[in-house]
Design a protein around this motif. Structure first.
Motif: not given
Length: 285
Positions: A79-90, A208-215
């Motif tokens: 939920q937190e990551t979705l909010v951050l994405l919606d506030e920044s790029v989506l 916030n850290q999840l925003m910088t991760l990749s698989y």
């Protein structure tokens, strides 16, 4: 009158400490010079042990911690990551509501039964990310599809392959695994010491850290294999999976967020899909 006795004692103690350090340093050098072969053998043992620790032990422990992470923490992070994405790029999706409903119905039909007993079942949502065709999965099982990706789809099975791939990431706990692996030494030490509250505190503040991760490469290939398995079970042509991968590889945009970045190793992944085709499917095409 100044009492100089404490000063003298302090100097004596300091000199003794310096002397001990000097002796220790000299002792180590002396040992290495005197026992060169033993030192080499010791070094030869330490290097592979360190390699094995970081190459196998830490990833294994990270995987265990990721799978044992409480559902409430995974939900909070998602939920937190979705909010951050919606506030920044989506941005809110511009797809017609009817189209969204049709795709959600398709999503429900193709979701494997393995998720029936999951506390965090996959769910599909749509967002607009101008000129970026992609999909991503959050820790709570939310799968985000961008409008641009939907518009790129020419066959239903193309989209199905992407959705199954993202479900594969969720099934194998890849996003949690990536998060734990990024601070593996810290997490593993806390897990060994049974400091679960410390682990939870760190995870709860990792949006916030999840925003910088990749698989990793292995995670991408594992998610691909999950998609391939269920594409075949649902009797869908793997050519459609190849088709959408080729489209995405040709676009390969530079994304602001690593979590949203297009996946690497396209050639290797396409080869794996091709190798998984049944003989009868190859023959038809």
């Amino acid at each position: 009158m100044v009492d100089v006795l404490p000063v003298i004692k302090s100097n004596i103690l300091r000199n003794k400490l310096v002397l001990k350090k000097g002796k220790l340093h000299f002792g180590v050098i002396h040992f290495l010079e005197r026992y060169k072969m033993a030192s080499l053998y010791l070094l030869a043992c330490i290097i592979p042990m360190v390699y094995l620790f970081f190459q196998f032990f830490l990833p294994s422990m990270a995987s265990i911690i990721a799978k044992e992470t409480p559902v409430r923490i995974q939900m909070h992070l998602g939920q937190e990551t979705l909010v951050l994405l919606d506030e920044s790029v989506l941005e809110p999706s511009k797809l017609p509501l009817k189209k969204q409903q049709e795709l959600k119905a398709l999503f429900e039909r193709i979701t494997p039964q393995e998720f029936n007993n999951y506390d965090l079942k996959p769910r599909l949502i749509f967002r607009d990310y101008p000129k970026q065709a992609n999909a991503l999965t959050l820790t709570d099982g939310t799968i985000i599809i961008t409008d641009e990706l939907v518009n790129l789809i020419e066959d239903e099975s193309e989209l199905v392959s992407v959705l199954l791939h993202e479900m594969g990431h969720h099934y194998h706990h890849h996003i949690m695994n990536s998060l734990v692996s990024s601070s593996s030494l810290k997490f593993v030490s806390m897990w060994i010491l049974r400091k679960s509250s410390g682990i939870e505190d760190i995870l709860l503040n990792s949006g916030n850290q999840l925003m910088t991760l990749s698989y990793s490469r292995d995670m991408e290939l594992e998610a691909d294999q999950f998609a391939i398995e269920y594409m075949l079970k649902q009797e869908r042509p793997l050519e459609m999976m190849e088709s959408i991968f080729i489209k995405l590889a040709n676009i390969s945009p530079e994304m602001k967020s690593k979590l949203l970045s297009t996946h690497p190793l396209w050639k290797e992944r396409l080869n794996a899909i091709d190798a998984s085709k049944p003989y009868s499917q190859d023959k038809k095409h």
